[in-house]
Design a protein around this motif. Structure first.
Motif, PDB file in Angstrom:
ATOM      1  N   ALA A  82       1.731   3.299  -1.920  1.00  0.00           N
ATOM      2  CA  ALA A  82       2.109   3.026  -3.318  1.00  0.00           C
ATOM      3  C   ALA A  82       3.398   2.222  -3.417  1.00  0.00           C
ATOM      4  O   ALA A  82       3.603   1.474  -4.381  1.00  0.00           O
ATOM      5  CB  ALA A  82       2.281   4.338  -4.087  1.00  0.00           C
ATOM      6  N   GLU A  83       4.255   2.338  -2.400  1.00  0.00           N
ATOM      7  CA  GLU A  83       5.550   1.659  -2.453  1.00  0.00           C
ATOM      8  C   GLU A  83       5.441   0.159  -2.180  1.00  0.00           C
ATOM      9  O   GLU A  83       6.431  -0.565  -2.300  1.00  0.00           O
ATOM     10  CB  GLU A  83       6.512   2.322  -1.449  1.00  0.00           C
ATOM     11  CG  GLU A  83       6.793   3.774  -1.790  1.00  0.00           C
ATOM     12  CD  GLU A  83       7.771   4.418  -0.814  1.00  0.00           C
ATOM     13  OE1 GLU A  83       7.330   4.800   0.288  1.00  0.00           O
ATOM     14  OE2 GLU A  83       8.957   4.528  -1.152  1.00  0.00           O
ATOM     15  N   LEU A  84       4.234  -0.285  -1.780  1.00  0.00           N
ATOM     16  CA  LEU A  84       4.022  -1.714  -1.499  1.00  0.00           C
ATOM     17  C   LEU A  84       3.208  -2.414  -2.592  1.00  0.00           C
ATOM     18  O   LEU A  84       3.122  -3.644  -2.613  1.00  0.00           O
ATOM     19  CB  LEU A  84       3.307  -1.901  -0.152  1.00  0.00           C
ATOM     20  CG  LEU A  84       4.173  -1.783   1.100  1.00  0.00           C
ATOM     21  CD1 LEU A  84       4.665  -0.378   1.339  1.00  0.00           C
ATOM     22  CD2 LEU A  84       3.421  -2.276   2.318  1.00  0.00           C
ATOM     23  N   ALA A  85       2.593  -1.624  -3.471  1.00  0.00           N
ATOM     24  CA  ALA A  85       1.627  -2.191  -4.418  1.00  0.00           C
ATOM     25  C   ALA A  85       2.223  -3.278  -5.303  1.00  0.00           C
ATOM     26  O   ALA A  85       1.598  -4.318  -5.555  1.00  0.00           O
ATOM     27  CB  ALA A  85       1.047  -1.076  -5.284  1.00  0.00           C
ATOM     28  N   SER A  86       3.446  -3.058  -5.764  1.00  0.00           N
ATOM     29  CA  SER A  86       4.047  -4.024  -6.698  1.00  0.00           C
ATOM     30  C   SER A  86       4.295  -5.371  -6.026  1.00  0.00           C
ATOM     31  O   SER A  86       4.362  -6.400  -6.704  1.00  0.00           O
ATOM     32  CB  SER A  86       5.353  -3.468  -7.277  1.00  0.00           C
ATOM     33  OG  SER A  86       6.300  -3.296  -6.253  1.00  0.00           O
ATOM     34  N   ILE A  87       4.421  -5.385  -4.694  1.00  0.00           N
ATOM     35  CA  ILE A  87       4.608  -6.665  -3.987  1.00  0.00           C
ATOM     36  C   ILE A  87       3.326  -7.493  -4.079  1.00  0.00           C
ATOM     37  O   ILE A  87       3.361  -8.701  -4.331  1.00  0.00           O
ATOM     38  CB  ILE A  87       4.990  -6.435  -2.509  1.00  0.00           C
ATOM     39  CG1 ILE A  87       6.245  -5.566  -2.406  1.00  0.00           C
ATOM     40  CG2 ILE A  87       5.190  -7.767  -1.795  1.00  0.00           C
ATOM     41  CD1 ILE A  87       6.603  -5.159  -0.984  1.00  0.00           C
ATOM     42  N   PHE A  88       2.184  -6.836  -3.891  1.00  0.00           N
ATOM     43  CA  PHE A  88       0.904  -7.546  -3.993  1.00  0.00           C
ATOM     44  C   PHE A  88       0.703  -8.081  -5.412  1.00  0.00           C
ATOM     45  O   PHE A  88       0.219  -9.204  -5.603  1.00  0.00           O
ATOM     46  CB  PHE A  88      -0.251  -6.618  -3.596  1.00  0.00           C
ATOM     47  CG  PHE A  88      -0.344  -6.376  -2.107  1.00  0.00           C
ATOM     48  CD1 PHE A  88      -1.176  -7.142  -1.312  1.00  0.00           C
ATOM     49  CD2 PHE A  88       0.419  -5.392  -1.493  1.00  0.00           C
ATOM     50  CE1 PHE A  88      -1.262  -6.942   0.064  1.00  0.00           C
ATOM     51  CE2 PHE A  88       0.343  -5.178  -0.122  1.00  0.00           C
ATOM     52  CZ  PHE A  88      -0.488  -5.953   0.661  1.00  0.00           C
ATOM     53  N   VAL A  89       1.061  -7.271  -6.398  1.00  0.00           N
ATOM     54  CA  VAL A  89       0.922  -7.711  -7.794  1.00  0.00           C
ATOM     55  C   VAL A  89       1.799  -8.938  -8.041  1.00  0.00           C
ATOM     56  O   VAL A  89       1.357  -9.942  -8.601  1.00  0.00           O
ATOM     57  CB  VAL A  89       1.297  -6.569  -8.772  1.00  0.00           C
ATOM     58  CG1 VAL A  89       1.382  -7.086 -10.211  1.00  0.00           C
ATOM     59  CG2 VAL A  89       0.282  -5.434  -8.670  1.00  0.00           C
ATOM     60  N   GLN A  90       3.027  -8.862  -7.579  1.00  0.00           N
ATOM     61  CA  GLN A  90       3.962  -9.973  -7.771  1.00  0.00           C
ATOM     62  C   GLN A  90       3.428 -11.259  -7.151  1.00  0.00           C
ATOM     63  O   GLN A  90       3.483 -12.336  -7.751  1.00  0.00           O
ATOM     64  CB  GLN A  90       5.320  -9.602  -7.147  1.00  0.00           C
ATOM     65  CG  GLN A  90       6.311 -10.736  -6.997  1.00  0.00           C
ATOM     66  CD  GLN A  90       6.804 -11.287  -8.333  1.00  0.00           C
ATOM     67  OE1 GLN A  90       6.535 -10.712  -9.379  1.00  0.00           O
ATOM     68  NE2 GLN A  90       7.480 -12.415  -8.288  1.00  0.00           N
ATOM     69  N   LEU A  91       2.877 -11.145  -5.934  1.00  0.00           N
ATOM     70  CA  LEU A  91       2.395 -12.343  -5.235  1.00  0.00           C
ATOM     71  C   LEU A  91       1.141 -12.919  -5.897  1.00  0.00           C
ATOM     72  O   LEU A  91       0.892 -14.122  -5.805  1.00  0.00           O
ATOM     73  CB  LEU A  91       2.125 -12.025  -3.761  1.00  0.00           C
ATOM     74  CG  LEU A  91       3.383 -11.723  -2.943  1.00  0.00           C
ATOM     75  CD1 LEU A  91       3.020 -11.296  -1.523  1.00  0.00           C
ATOM     76  CD2 LEU A  91       4.313 -12.938  -2.912  1.00  0.00           C
ATOM     77  N   ALA A  92       0.353 -12.071  -6.537  1.00  0.00           N
ATOM     78  CA  ALA A  92      -0.868 -12.547  -7.208  1.00  0.00           C
ATOM     79  C   ALA A  92      -0.572 -13.136  -8.589  1.00  0.00           C
ATOM     80  O   ALA A  92      -1.298 -14.004  -9.072  1.00  0.00           O
ATOM     81  CB  ALA A  92      -1.849 -11.383  -7.354  1.00  0.00           C
TER      82      ALA A  92
END
Ligand code: NAD
Ligand code: MG
Length: 334
Positions: A303-313
């Protein structure tokens, strides 16, 4: 409701209770509150005591492993991730979306309004069905497509099925990975070496080739690489090479696809509490102290990495391509 840090931590890995979850990510935040009001609704969380720390219970599972059988259960953001429409209308394919980092990305994408296909191995159907059960009925499509990515024709078929189910594709996450710890190069079998190369290097190549003709300008490709690309462990000789290849995939493809308006970036995790690690990815004795040597002194949670994927997309990252974003709890080199 008052925050109780111990309670928050206790619930985190047992599936956060809905009431506690509202404390973790307040929906009001998405509404644009700021200043003191936000502070009250979205209390600071200390990363040191947010999640369980080593020693973790000793455990092993046969490959490919199930997140739902891990102890403690990983947190993929099931209860805590609240979207704000950042990916509304987008169409995503996430390989390895049944569990771990891929599941966290799939949940976040869906909650941000994207339609999502997840791929996984047939043996992981129980984990995949948890994702489907969680996300269906939330207003976006969630489609589960099992199959083995070491098979070229399946990779091509996966892209075809995704296009048919979603009516297009504009976020491609090459996240599936195979990792087998071997203390010596002499212990690495041809079969295991081949599985590592096929899953981690060939599959992204096959999937990207099949998807590219269908990706419109504005699309985002994201690869999951690793700190192993930069500082390889002695027991991950073959895996580390594939993760370095994933970095080169990002850096080269970004240059190639920039002129087409397609961005290519990578996420480089450090130690994250996922099934990959309990089914041969680490030596079981070492897994007990997984992440202990990071400045945060614990493993990360998906869960602590999810926002990075969102940001990159997200369209908002329109000048970010060819970049590797680290999430290693204080170590790593991207
Ligand atoms: P995970 O086991 O939850 O996810 C990996 C997924 O890969 C599996 O769920 C499975 O569906 C998929 N997969 C593996 N072989 C496959 C095959 N032949 N066909 C189809 N699917 C296949 O573990 P994770 O840690 O979330 O792994 C996701 C990515 O993160 C991997 O690329 C891994 O290399 C990378 N990574 C993980 C860590 C970590 O500490 N967990 C650290 C750095 C990088
Ligand atoms: Mg899995």
């Amino acid at each position: 409701m008052k925050e109780d840090k111990n309670m928050t931590r206790r619930h985190a890995l047992k599936g956060l209770g809905a009431s506690v979850a509202t404390l973790v990510v307040s929906p009001a935040l998405a509404g644009g509150d700021s200043g003191a009001a936000t502070q009250k609704k979205n209390p600071l969380e200390n990363p040191l005591d947010k999640y369980p720390k080593p020693p973790y219970p000793k455990q092993t599972q046969p490959h490919p492993g199930l997140a739902s059988k891990m102890e403690p259960l990983p947190d993929h953001g099931e209860q805590s991730y609240v979207g704000s429409g950042r990916l509304r209308g987008r169409k995503a394919l996430v390989t390895g979306g049944d569990s771990g980092i891929g599941r966290a990305a799939a949940i976040a994408f869906a909650r941000e309004g994207a339609d999502v296909v997840i791929n996984y191995l047939p043996a992981e159907e129980p984990d995949a069905q948890q994702v489907v059960a969680l996300l269906q009925g939330e207003g976006h499509k969630i489609v589960a497509i099992p199959g083995d990515l070491t098979d070229k024709s399946f990779c091509e078929n996966l892209v075809e099925q995704t296009l048919a189910k979603l009516g297009g594709l504009d976020i491609l996450v090459n996240n599936a990975g195979y990792q087998k710890s071997n203390l010596s190069i002499l212990d690495i079998s041809e079969e295991s070496f081949d599985a590592t190369m096929k899953t981690n290097i060939y599959a992204p190549f096959w999937i990207t080739k099949a998807a590219l003709p269908h990706l419109p300008p504005g699309s985002a490709i994201i690869a999951t690489t690793s700190v192993q690309a930069y500082d390889p462990s002695e027991n991950l000789f073959d895996y580390a090479q594939t993760k370095a290849a994933n970095v080169a995939y990002v850096k080269s493809l970004a240059k190639q696809l920039g002129p087409k308006g397609i961005r290519v970036n990578g996420v480089s995790p450090g130690p994250v509490w996922t099934a990959l690690q309990v089914c041969g990815g680490q030596e079981p004795d070492k897994l007990v102290d997984f992440g202990k040597d990071t400045p945060l002194a614990r493993a990360g949670q998906p869960a602590e990495l999810a926002s990075i994927f969102v940001q990159l997309a997200d369209n908002g990252a329109s000048f970010s391509t060819g970049q590797i974003y680290g999430a290693a709890g204080g170590g790593g080199h991207p």
